[in-house]
Design an enzyme around this catalytic site. Sequence first.
Site, PDB file in Angstrom:
ATOM      1  N   HIS A 199       4.040  49.861  37.556  1.00 19.01           N
ATOM      2  CA  HIS A 199       5.080  48.921  37.149  1.00 19.01           C
ATOM      3  C   HIS A 199       5.506  48.028  38.307  1.00 19.01           C
ATOM      4  O   HIS A 199       6.187  47.023  38.091  1.00 19.01           O
ATOM      5  CB  HIS A 199       6.284  49.643  36.513  1.00 19.01           C
ATOM      6  CG  HIS A 199       7.049  50.551  37.420  1.00 19.01           C
ATOM      7  ND1 HIS A 199       6.791  51.902  37.512  1.00 19.01           N
ATOM      8  CD2 HIS A 199       8.080  50.322  38.263  1.00 19.01           C
ATOM      9  CE1 HIS A 199       7.643  52.457  38.357  1.00 19.01           C
ATOM     10  NE2 HIS A 199       8.431  51.512  38.826  1.00 19.01           N
ATOM     11  N   ASP A 227       0.701  54.644  35.030  1.00 17.45           N
ATOM     12  CA  ASP A 227       1.640  53.988  35.941  1.00 17.45           C
ATOM     13  C   ASP A 227       1.117  54.077  37.371  1.00 17.45           C
ATOM     14  O   ASP A 227       1.644  54.786  38.211  1.00 17.45           O
ATOM     15  CB  ASP A 227       3.037  54.608  35.845  1.00 17.45           C
ATOM     16  CG  ASP A 227       4.106  53.728  36.484  1.00 17.45           C
ATOM     17  OD1 ASP A 227       3.757  52.632  36.977  1.00 17.45           O
ATOM     18  OD2 ASP A 227       5.289  54.127  36.493  1.00 17.45           O
ATOM     19  N   GLY A 307      14.762  52.944  44.320  1.00 17.71           N
ATOM     20  CA  GLY A 307      14.466  52.805  45.733  1.00 17.71           C
ATOM     21  C   GLY A 307      13.423  53.801  46.185  1.00 17.71           C
ATOM     22  O   GLY A 307      12.929  53.740  47.297  1.00 17.71           O
ATOM     23  N   SER A 309      10.540  54.670  43.963  1.00 18.36           N
ATOM     24  CA  SER A 309       9.361  54.576  43.099  1.00 18.36           C
ATOM     25  C   SER A 309       8.104  54.124  43.815  1.00 18.36           C
ATOM     26  O   SER A 309       8.155  53.285  44.676  1.00 18.36           O
ATOM     27  CB  SER A 309       9.603  53.571  41.996  1.00 18.36           C
ATOM     28  OG  SER A 309       9.221  54.011  40.761  1.00 18.36           O
ATOM     29  N   SER A 324       7.067  57.657  39.316  1.00 16.63           N
ATOM     30  CA  SER A 324       7.060  56.718  38.189  1.00 16.63           C
ATOM     31  C   SER A 324       8.469  56.408  37.708  1.00 16.63           C
ATOM     32  O   SER A 324       8.867  55.253  37.639  1.00 16.63           O
ATOM     33  CB  SER A 324       6.239  57.301  37.033  1.00 16.63           C
ATOM     34  OG  SER A 324       6.334  56.499  35.867  1.00 16.63           O
TER      35      SER A 324
END
Length: 355
Positions: A199, A227, A307, A309, A324
């Site tokens: 993402h 992801d 903050g 991911s 994720s």
Amino acid sequence: MSPYPRSRPGGRTRSLAVGLLLALAAVLAVPAAGVAGPARSGRADVAATADRLTRALGAQGAGAYLDASGRLTVNVLGARAAAQVRAAGATPRQVTRSAGRLERVKASLDAAKTAPVGATWGVDVASNTVLVTVPAGRGAAFVAKARTFGAAVRVERSPAVQTQAFYGGQAILHGGSRCSAGFNTRSGSGRNYVLTAGHCTNLGGAWTTSGGQTIGPVAASSFPGNDFGAIRISNPASLDPRGGVLDDGAFQDITGASRVAVNSTACKTGSTTGTTCGPVLAYNVTVRYAQGTVSGLTRTRICTQPGDSGGAMFAGSQAQGITSGGTVGSCSQSGFQSFFQPADEALSVDGLTLL
């Protein structure tokens, strides 16, 4: 819910010097209170035994996990399977539902298409059920569908989960957005890539470090569905990518990607919450994010927040996953959970190996 591209980092962000680590999640905070780091020995042997028994038992097995005392426990459906588990030095546990039956229930829920944003579902080995979590006040039709499977499904109301666009040890930036670098990798052609959350890489374009140095362009991206994504490191000599992570301030070499047994402890690195550790609760879990459904995720209680991911999840020297999403807010709140894209799948699909 939507991905959380954050404004350019400030406050607790720390820039790493060139030539240190690009993608290895520097620790900016102490581990969450009361959460211990993982045991550093025996993990690989336990995981290998669990895998071997699961394969050998076939339809007579229903998954393996560590019990409260840390002993390997294997779900079985008969006396012969129980004897086989005892002979291998593990503890058998008689259950009534096979792994195949529970996976069929999960597949039916995958096909239902009625899950609300923030819902999750997957096989929970320890309870021998499919665990469904649904945000309060949402998903009546999905809950009704889940309850048609009777005791094979356990429904819990919990805070909604969402993707968390992050930067890890060293922030990686694109425009006004920031994410976390995860593992440094190499392709068969010898090029270097940063593995991070899909993402994040869906934003495309070229990425930079917090110091303004060019990392490189997005080379691959998969989200939703999966992801994970890869950013090519244009100048490895300048950025000096290395094959490890910063584990609570110390360098931890990462030599492979092998999943630990359910209920084992793993850790993640991230710039918001630092190094935090917790139990791995389930594999192959499906999460309904606002942007679409992601399948095959690892569910944990490792503290993550916006903050973090894209950062690295690991257990000792073994890569486990890429952050994720999860519950936003206090990690101590009831129903907190976090989700990771398995690292082995991401590496395999993109044809990458760890440095």
